[in-house]
Write an enzyme that holds these catalytic residues in place. Structure first.
Site, PDB file in Angstrom:
ATOM      1  N   ASP A   8       1.508  -1.005   0.126  1.00 43.48           N
ATOM      2  CA  ASP A   8       0.062  -0.136  -0.161  1.00 43.48           C
ATOM      3  C   ASP A   8       0.930   1.047  -0.188  1.00 43.48           C
ATOM      4  O   ASP A   8       1.837   1.075  -0.243  1.00 43.48           O
ATOM      5  CB  ASP A   8      -1.321  -0.225   1.297  1.00 43.48           C
ATOM      6  CG  ASP A   8      -0.400   0.130   2.914  1.00 43.48           C
ATOM      7  OD1 ASP A   8       1.067   0.080   2.840  1.00 43.48           O
ATOM      8  OD2 ASP A   8      -1.006   0.571   3.873  1.00 43.48           O
ATOM      9  N   CYS A  65       2.796  -3.214   4.189  1.00 47.03           N
ATOM     10  CA  CYS A  65       1.770  -1.943   4.672  1.00 47.03           C
ATOM     11  C   CYS A  65       2.543  -1.982   6.169  1.00 47.03           C
ATOM     12  O   CYS A  65       3.722  -2.281   6.276  1.00 47.03           O
ATOM     13  CB  CYS A  65       0.339  -2.815   4.989  1.00 47.03           C
ATOM     14  SG  CYS A  65       0.310  -3.845   6.102  1.00 47.03           S
ATOM     15  N   THR A  67       1.779  -2.292   8.879  1.00 46.03           N
ATOM     16  CA  THR A  67       2.676  -3.409  10.368  1.00 46.03           C
ATOM     17  C   THR A  67       2.329  -4.780   9.730  1.00 46.03           C
ATOM     18  O   THR A  67       3.325  -5.625   9.966  1.00 46.03           O
ATOM     19  CB  THR A  67       1.424  -2.808  11.497  1.00 46.03           C
ATOM     20  OG1 THR A  67       0.247  -3.319  10.477  1.00 46.03           O
ATOM     21  CG2 THR A  67       0.763  -1.990  11.986  1.00 46.03           C
ATOM     22  N   HIS A  98       8.252 -25.271   8.684  1.00 44.49           N
ATOM     23  CA  HIS A  98       7.173 -25.788   9.429  1.00 44.49           C
ATOM     24  C   HIS A  98       5.359 -25.805   8.874  1.00 44.49           C
ATOM     25  O   HIS A  98       4.870 -26.334   9.008  1.00 44.49           O
ATOM     26  CB  HIS A  98       7.374 -25.577  10.493  1.00 44.49           C
ATOM     27  CG  HIS A  98       8.835 -25.753  11.355  1.00 44.49           C
ATOM     28  ND1 HIS A  98       9.029 -25.860  12.815  1.00 44.49           N
ATOM     29  CD2 HIS A  98       9.178 -26.772  11.029  1.00 44.49           C
ATOM     30  CE1 HIS A  98      10.335 -26.377  12.989  1.00 44.49           C
ATOM     31  NE2 HIS A  98      11.139 -26.937  11.555  1.00 44.49           N
ATOM     32  N   ARG A 109       5.833   0.465   8.696  1.00 43.11           N
ATOM     33  CA  ARG A 109       6.353   0.658   9.820  1.00 43.11           C
ATOM     34  C   ARG A 109       7.075   0.380  11.627  1.00 43.11           C
ATOM     35  O   ARG A 109       7.221   1.441  12.436  1.00 43.11           O
ATOM     36  CB  ARG A 109       4.924   1.797   9.818  1.00 43.11           C
ATOM     37  CG  ARG A 109       4.682   2.824   8.721  1.00 43.11           C
ATOM     38  CD  ARG A 109       3.173   3.353   9.375  1.00 43.11           C
ATOM     39  NE  ARG A 109       3.102   4.207   8.388  1.00 43.11           N
ATOM     40  CZ  ARG A 109       1.295   4.561   8.473  1.00 43.11           C
ATOM     41  NH1 ARG A 109       0.623   4.260   9.089  1.00 43.11           N
ATOM     42  NH2 ARG A 109       1.677   5.314   7.477  1.00 43.11           N
ATOM     43  N   HIS A 133       4.954 -32.288   9.688  1.00 43.19           N
ATOM     44  CA  HIS A 133       4.156 -30.829  10.237  1.00 43.19           C
ATOM     45  C   HIS A 133       2.632 -30.401   9.004  1.00 43.19           C
ATOM     46  O   HIS A 133       2.245 -29.764   8.283  1.00 43.19           O
ATOM     47  CB  HIS A 133       5.145 -29.871   9.370  1.00 43.19           C
ATOM     48  CG  HIS A 133       6.327 -29.383   9.894  1.00 43.19           C
ATOM     49  ND1 HIS A 133       6.520 -28.822  11.653  1.00 43.19           N
ATOM     50  CD2 HIS A 133       7.814 -29.316   9.725  1.00 43.19           C
ATOM     51  CE1 HIS A 133       7.492 -29.390  11.263  1.00 43.19           C
ATOM     52  NE2 HIS A 133       8.355 -29.405  10.743  1.00 43.19           N
TER      53      HIS A 133
END
Length: 147
Positions: A8, A65, A67, A98, A109, A133
């Site tokens: 973004d 983005c 976060t 895994h 950020r 797994h």
């Protein structure tokens, strides 16, 4: 190998750095992100990355983005995507080994470019181990198919 990348408006600079880094490692990058600084909606770009991966246009995806959380949620809405948000290399590596993650997400950020490069490199170098797994990855797919 092709890597779908999306971002973004908060992650343009980081996307461009990671794109160049990934290309320098010998991968082809399909850029689904924005290059416009105006506010935009991360779900659009997360979905595009996820669809490129599950449709076979790309082998893996990287989505960025602010976060990493929002765009990972969007990616994970695409059936067959196993996106993970990673802020350090160890989790990224184990998510491939895994969990057979197929989309890597991080936040522009939250981490710096050099950390993003380390995370990306560990993730791309790692391979799914299968074995013990696989049962859990299959369980994830069963949940996805029920919902």
């Amino acid at each position: 190998m092709k890597i779908a990348m999306g971002n973004d408006h908060t992650a343009i600079e980081m996307k461009n750095e990671i794109k160049a880094f990934v290309e320098g490692m010998g991968y082809e990058v399909l850029d689904f992100g924005t290059n416009a600084t105006e506010s935009c909606d991360y779900p659009k770009y997360g979905e595009e990355v996820g669809r490129a991966v599950v449709d076979g246009k790309a082998d893996l995806g990287i989505a960025i983005c602010g976060t990493g959380v929002g765009i990972s949620l969007a990616c994970n809405k695409v059936k067959g995507v196993r996106a993970c948000v990673c802020s350090e290399p160890y989790t990224a590596k184990l998510s491939r080994m895994h969990n057979d993650s197929n989309v890597l997400c991080f936040g522009a950020r939250v981490i710096g470019v050099e950390m993003a490069k380390m995370i990306t490199e560990e993730w791309l170098k790692a391979s799914y181990e299968g074995g013990r797994h696989q049962r859990r990855v299959d369980m994830l797919a069963e949940i996805e198919n029920r919902c």
